[in-house]
Design a protein around this motif. Sequence first.
Motif, mmCIF file in Angstrom:
data_model
loop_
_atom_site.group_PDB
_atom_site.id
_atom_site.type_symbol
_atom_site.label_atom_id
_atom_site.label_comp_id
_atom_site.label_asym_id
_atom_site.label_seq_id
_atom_site.Cartn_x
_atom_site.Cartn_y
_atom_site.Cartn_z
ATOM 1 N N CYS A 32 0.838 -1.200 0.000
ATOM 2 C CA CYS A 32 0.000 0.000 0.000
ATOM 3 C C CYS A 32 0.877 1.256 0.000
ATOM 4 O O CYS A 32 1.757 1.402 0.852
ATOM 5 N N CYS A 35 -0.061 3.182 3.593
ATOM 6 C CA CYS A 35 0.313 2.696 4.933
ATOM 7 C C CYS A 35 1.530 1.775 4.892
ATOM 8 O O CYS A 35 2.080 1.434 5.941
ATOM 9 N N HIS A 63 -4.793 0.382 -0.166
ATOM 10 C CA HIS A 63 -6.028 -0.210 0.360
ATOM 11 C C HIS A 63 -7.168 0.785 0.167
ATOM 12 O O HIS A 63 -6.966 1.998 0.282
ATOM 13 N N CYS A 66 -7.471 3.162 2.941
ATOM 14 C CA CYS A 66 -6.372 4.117 3.146
ATOM 15 C C CYS A 66 -6.447 5.337 2.230
ATOM 16 O O CYS A 66 -5.901 6.390 2.565
HETATM 17 ZN ZN LIG Z 1 -3.018 0.810 3.352
#
Ligand SMILES: [Zn+2]
Length: 236
Positions: A32, A35, A63, A66
């Motif tokens: 990701c 994150c 994600h 996110c």
């Molecule tokens: Zn993420």
Amino acid sequence: MTISLTVSAEVIDRVGLQEAAEFQARVTTFECVECGTAGDVRTGRAVVVLRASPGLSHLGVAHHRCADSQVREYEQGDLALAASTDLIPRAIALPGVQGIRPALLLAYEEQITITADGVPYDVTNLLVAEGLHRLPSLGKVPPASPGWSIHLGPHGDLRVNSPDRPFLTAGEVLAPPAWRALVEPVGKVALFVGSLRRDVLYAEHPPLAAYGRAMKTGSLVAGTVAILLPQARGLG
Ligand SMILES: [Zn+2]
């Protein structure tokens, strides 16, 4: 199989429908961009994030929790490829007609990068310009790549330099003793550099067949490089 990878119209406008669709089709696992943890589009919703700068852009995946699929703008130069941080090194041994040969693999996670004029950016073109070679298979002994060097430190730490820049600095990889024993009598190593799919890059055991396919498709390039050993003489 359910795959949920959302690409916004904003991103498609920038990279084109075909590039976006190809990226969508080939992404499975990802790290990701928001994150930094792993994700898998087969088991959870994900979005495409385009990081764009005047020189270079990266398509990445986040994600769904996110980020939204979007374009993020960066200043010129902020997205330069960071060789020393993004390269994953691996000391490997290749079976050959004359026995086991030592090899060193330095690979990036496969990603799409697009230059300002919409052309996909090809890391291997740069590497070929720096003296590495495209080869049809992993079994071929790569031609020499003068100007490249690999230094093996007294504790097994490896440094790699291209004719133009440092590629791997001390402390990023320690060569295992068995690999050092292979290298010391021959004084040279087959060096492979390029990009690999994430699952290949982080596979527990070196997947030689997958490396071979990457050679064939041109995403890995190679050269035979002299290795400078801790007690070698005449290094002047
Ligand atoms: Zn993420």
